[in-house]
Design a protein around this motif. Sequence first.
Motif: not given
Lengths: 92, 92
Positions: B51-70
């Motif tokens: 879980a590198t910082p880059e991958r965490i950042e990608e997960v954050e993008r995924a969370a804001g796109t699909l997992l959560a409704n910001p």
Amino acid sequence: MSRVVVDVMLKPEILDPQGDAVHAALGRLGFDGIASVRQGKRFELALTGEATPERIEEVERAAGTLLANPVIEDFTVRVEDPVRPDGRPSER
Amino acid sequence: MSRVVVDVMLKPEILDPQGDAVHAALGRLGFDGIASVRQGKRFELALTGEATPERIEEVERAAGTLLANPVIEDFTVRVEDPVRPDGRPSER
């Protein structure tokens, strides 16, 4: 006021079609490198007063009775940051 | 293999009828001393590799796109215990 978090997840041996659907959707959106997704529930309980061991035990009973189905789900109970007067969690 | 947890909760200013229903049911079952209940979602993502910082950042993008409704939901992303080969989290 204290804040207790109850996390409820399907047991590892129970299939999770909802998590699989999220996993597939992430792949379609170009998010690669994810081996699996499991989806569960998170409850935040604001307790009046202190989170004493007796009260945590009561929350554990509540979790096993109402919040989770212990046949197919695991749950964890933990005390989180105190709740500020405006209802938001305190800064970390 | 590393495990990343995404917690998704309704923003504090958004009404949570589901949490309120759980709160009322807990009261009927005799669990008192609970001021409020909020219900949200918890996602456990197993990442292939570190879980590198880059991958965490990608997960954050995924969370804001699909997992959560910001618009109505807040989310947090954090790295949890490494995943054991059998898919269960490692002992704490």
